[in-house]
Design a protein around this motif. Structure first.
Motif, short mmCIF file in Angstrom:
data_model
loop_
_atom_site.label_atom_id
_atom_site.label_comp_id
_atom_site.label_asym_id
_atom_site.label_seq_id
_atom_site.Cartn_x
_atom_site.Cartn_y
_atom_site.Cartn_z
N ARG A 102 29.76 -10.38 -17.98
CA ARG A 102 30.14 -10.81 -19.33
C ARG A 102 30.11 -12.31 -19.58
O ARG A 102 30.06 -12.76 -20.72
N LYS A 103 30.17 -13.12 -18.54
CA LYS A 103 30.34 -14.56 -18.75
C LYS A 103 29.05 -15.26 -19.14
O LYS A 103 28.01 -15.06 -18.52
N PRO A 104 29.09 -16.13 -20.16
CA PRO A 104 27.90 -16.86 -20.61
C PRO A 104 27.63 -18.10 -19.76
O PRO A 104 27.69 -19.23 -20.23
N VAL A 105 27.37 -17.88 -18.46
CA VAL A 105 27.12 -18.99 -17.54
C VAL A 105 25.90 -18.70 -16.68
O VAL A 105 25.47 -17.56 -16.54
N SER A 106 25.36 -19.75 -16.07
CA SER A 106 24.24 -19.60 -15.14
C SER A 106 24.71 -19.53 -13.70
O SER A 106 23.99 -19.06 -12.83
N ARG A 107 25.91 -20.05 -13.44
CA ARG A 107 26.50 -20.02 -12.11
C ARG A 107 27.93 -19.49 -12.20
O ARG A 107 28.77 -20.08 -12.89
N MET A 108 28.20 -18.37 -11.53
CA MET A 108 29.57 -17.89 -11.41
C MET A 108 29.93 -17.99 -9.94
O MET A 108 29.33 -17.34 -9.08
N LEU A 109 30.88 -18.83 -9.64
CA LEU A 109 31.23 -19.16 -8.26
C LEU A 109 32.49 -18.42 -7.85
O LEU A 109 33.49 -18.41 -8.58
N ILE A 110 32.45 -17.82 -6.67
CA ILE A 110 33.56 -17.00 -6.19
C ILE A 110 34.23 -17.66 -5.00
O ILE A 110 33.58 -17.94 -3.98
N ASN A 111 35.54 -17.92 -5.11
CA ASN A 111 36.34 -18.42 -4.00
C ASN A 111 35.72 -19.65 -3.34
O ASN A 111 35.54 -19.70 -2.11
N THR A 112 35.42 -20.65 -4.15
CA THR A 112 34.83 -21.89 -3.64
C THR A 112 35.12 -23.02 -4.62
O THR A 112 35.37 -22.76 -5.80
N PRO A 113 35.11 -24.27 -4.19
CA PRO A 113 35.29 -25.38 -5.12
C PRO A 113 34.13 -25.45 -6.11
O PRO A 113 32.96 -25.34 -5.72
N GLY A 114 34.43 -25.65 -7.39
CA GLY A 114 33.39 -25.65 -8.41
C GLY A 114 32.36 -26.75 -8.22
O GLY A 114 31.15 -26.52 -8.31
N ALA A 115 32.82 -27.98 -7.99
CA ALA A 115 31.92 -29.13 -7.90
C ALA A 115 30.89 -28.94 -6.79
O ALA A 115 29.68 -29.10 -7.00
N LEU A 116 31.35 -28.59 -5.61
CA LEU A 116 30.46 -28.49 -4.46
C LEU A 116 29.78 -27.13 -4.38
O LEU A 116 28.69 -27.01 -3.83
N GLY A 117 30.40 -26.12 -4.96
CA GLY A 117 29.76 -24.80 -5.00
C GLY A 117 28.61 -24.77 -5.99
O GLY A 117 27.55 -24.20 -5.72
N GLY A 118 28.81 -25.41 -7.15
CA GLY A 118 27.78 -25.40 -8.18
C GLY A 118 26.50 -26.09 -7.75
O GLY A 118 25.40 -25.64 -8.11
N ILE A 119 26.63 -27.18 -6.99
CA ILE A 119 25.43 -27.92 -6.57
C ILE A 119 24.80 -27.34 -5.30
O ILE A 119 23.77 -27.82 -4.84
N GLY A 120 25.44 -26.29 -4.74
CA GLY A 120 24.87 -25.64 -3.57
C GLY A 120 25.30 -26.20 -2.24
O GLY A 120 24.69 -25.91 -1.22
N ALA A 121 26.40 -26.97 -2.23
CA ALA A 121 26.88 -27.52 -0.96
C ALA A 121 27.75 -26.51 -0.21
O ALA A 121 27.63 -26.38 1.01
N THR A 122 28.63 -25.79 -0.91
CA THR A 122 29.49 -24.79 -0.27
C THR A 122 29.05 -23.37 -0.59
O THR A 122 29.76 -22.42 -0.25
N THR A 123 27.91 -23.21 -1.24
CA THR A 123 27.32 -21.91 -1.51
C THR A 123 25.86 -21.94 -1.07
O THR A 123 25.36 -22.99 -0.68
N ASN A 124 25.21 -20.81 -1.17
CA ASN A 124 23.79 -20.76 -0.82
C ASN A 124 22.89 -20.86 -2.05
O ASN A 124 21.73 -20.44 -2.02
N LEU A 125 23.41 -21.43 -3.13
CA LEU A 125 22.56 -21.77 -4.26
C LEU A 125 21.61 -22.90 -3.83
O LEU A 125 21.88 -23.62 -2.87
N MET A 126 20.50 -23.05 -4.57
CA MET A 126 19.57 -24.14 -4.29
C MET A 126 20.31 -25.47 -4.39
O MET A 126 20.90 -25.79 -5.43
#
Length: 491
Positions: free
Chosen positions: A391-415
């Protein structure tokens, strides 16, 4: 003494840089994958080796953030981005599908215009140079005037390293006299193939209005929802770690905290325990006057500033060791500063009766500002996580991680990226974390695998229309083919 018009100098410089970059790009386009990769590695190594120097320069020149955290950003932009792209095939034939008879060939777009912001100046320059060269493109930077010196030094360091590794001169260039007129010419020049726009909303809109294909980034305004099943101490830690990283200058960082009523007191207690200061109603009213300017844009006086500096600006007395300022809020809107993007250690705090109401509040916040960007949810309930995802109008939905570093792919496996697409809903041309493949066109070589008769159902195989004897026969066949194709399209 000769007087020179700054705008004219800027415009002429841009034209010269583009001409040289175009010549350099022609050379890059002829290089092998190994030659390109050697140059990219040299850029990454130079960025990493100078991470602290460039971080200090950026902090000193702009006054934004913390130089210690900017070292992390520069390291991320060089080493982590490099490790993610180093094995990508970006030159020549990318795929040869013998089954489907399609060959995919990488085609560089040409010369890229790179707009660099003052919030993440050196790291963004390193990152954009690497992904551009990796895809055999040249890049010409337009630096934010308030970060010109540190950006120029970054470009000098990485371009010299690139040239030593075989990169043609002019492939990585930067305006030394940045003006609005010069940047406008850069974006609209016929020899610019693509604009990579990272910066304020006005600059991104200008990029999309230039007539040149552009990849831009809309504003971030990510809410962080803490659902009742979450590990609350860990969720709070992640939120505060993210919001205080470089004093909140990464656009994927949390802007609001949304909690369920049943855990409200527990979350407030944990936020206070970990260094958040809850403003009184009077204090919140004082501070909100400094968040937005009269024209509705973010006040640069708070951007990337410490809590102490922000408190002094608003004449607030806060406890020593405060990490972030939090204001209770119920409203959302353009005239509600706490509900907007705040690139500073300031958070809004919303309480909702249950997760369904919290979901709607997050959507309301995002649709007001930040649609297409990022949302964060802290939860162990997979059903609720999936409901949010649908339902969310976003391109990145981050689960159980810091937003700043998760969004840029530092604490997630995003590009790993410092340019985050917001999709059509956010006014962007893509929802990707931008990487080398976003700077390539793909030429597809497709072999014929079926004849017209198979499309029309004509059982009489023919090698060509010439096998029919008369002109009338040919015309009848064409009419029949057209009728059958039109009927298939209708179906």
């Amino acid at each position: 003494m000769e007087l020179l018009d700054k705008d004219l100098v800027s415009v002429q410089e841009v034209r010269n840089l583009i001409k040289k970059a175009k010549e350099a790009q022609r050379v890059l386009a002829q290089m092998s994958q190994s030659q390109i990769d050697k140059i990219v590695k040299a850029i990454a190594d130079a960025g990493f080796e100078n991470a602290e120097k460039l971080a200090r320069m950026a902090n000193e020149e702009t006054g934004f953030g913390k130089w210690q955290d900017k070292i992390v950003k520069n390291t991320f932009a060089s080493k982590i981005v490099y490790n993610a792209i180093k094995d990508m095939k970006t030159v020549g034939i990318l795929e040869d599908d013998e089954v489907n008879k399609i060959i995919e060939v990488a085609v560089p777009v040409g010369v890229v215009a790179g707009l660099i912001p003052s919030t993440n100046p050196t790291s963004t320059a390193i990152y954009k140079a690497m992904i551009s060269i990796k895809s055999a493109n040249a890049i010409v930077f337009s630096p934010h005037p308030n970060a010109k010196n540190c950006i120029l030094e970054t470009v000098k360091i990485i371009s010299e390293a690139a040239k030593a590794a075989g990169c043609p001169d002019g492939a990585i260039a930067c305006m030394t006299v940045p003006t609005m007129e010069g940047t406008d010419v850069l974006m609209k020049h016929n020899d610019i193939a693509l604009i990579l726009a990272t910066g304020g909303s006005a600059m991104v809109k200008a990029a999309y209005s230039s007539g040149t294909p552009a990849i831009g980034v809309g504003p971030g305004n990510g809410p962080a929802f803490i659902e009742r099943s979450a590990n609350i101490p860990l969720a709070v830690k992640r939120i505060l770690d993210s919001k205080t990283f470089d004093n909140g200058t990464i656009c994927a960082s949390e802007q609001s905290v949304v909690v369920e009523e049943c855990i409200k007191e527990e979350v407030i207690k944990e936020l206070k325990k970990q260094g958040a200061y809850f403003l009184t109603d009077e204090e919140a009213k004082k501070l909100e006057k400094f968040i937005m300017r009269a024209n509705g844009t973010m006040n640069p006086q708070i951007v990337g500033k410490s809590v102490e500096a922000i408190a002094n600006l608003a004449s607030l007395s806060i406890p020593e060791g405060t990490r972030a300022l939090v204001a209770a809020e119920t409203r959302v809107g353009n005239t509600v500063p706490y509900s907007r993007e705040k690139l500073a250690p300031i958070l809004a705090f919303y309480t909702e009766k249950d997760w369904e109401s919290a979901c709607e509040k997050c959507i309301e916040i995002l649709n007001n500002e930040g649609a297409g960007h990022t949302l964060i949810i802290h939860s162990e309930n997979e059903k609720i996580i999936r409901e949010f995802a649908l339902r969310k109008p976003v391109s990145r939905m981050l689960i159980n991680t810091p937003g700043a570093l998760g969004g840029i792919g530092a604490t997630t496996n995003l590009m790993p990226a410092l340019t985050l697409g917001c999709g059509a809903i956010g006014g962007s041309s893509t929802s990707d974390n931008i990487g080398p493949f976003n700077l390539l066109n793909i030429r597809r070589v497709a072999y014929g695998v079926r004849e017209v008769e198979e499309l029309t159902g004509n059982e009489k195989p023919v090698s060509s229309i010439e096998t029919f004897g008369s002109k009338t026969d040919k015309e009848e066949l064409i009419d029949e083919l057209v009728k059958r194709i039109l009927q298939q399209l209708k179906n």
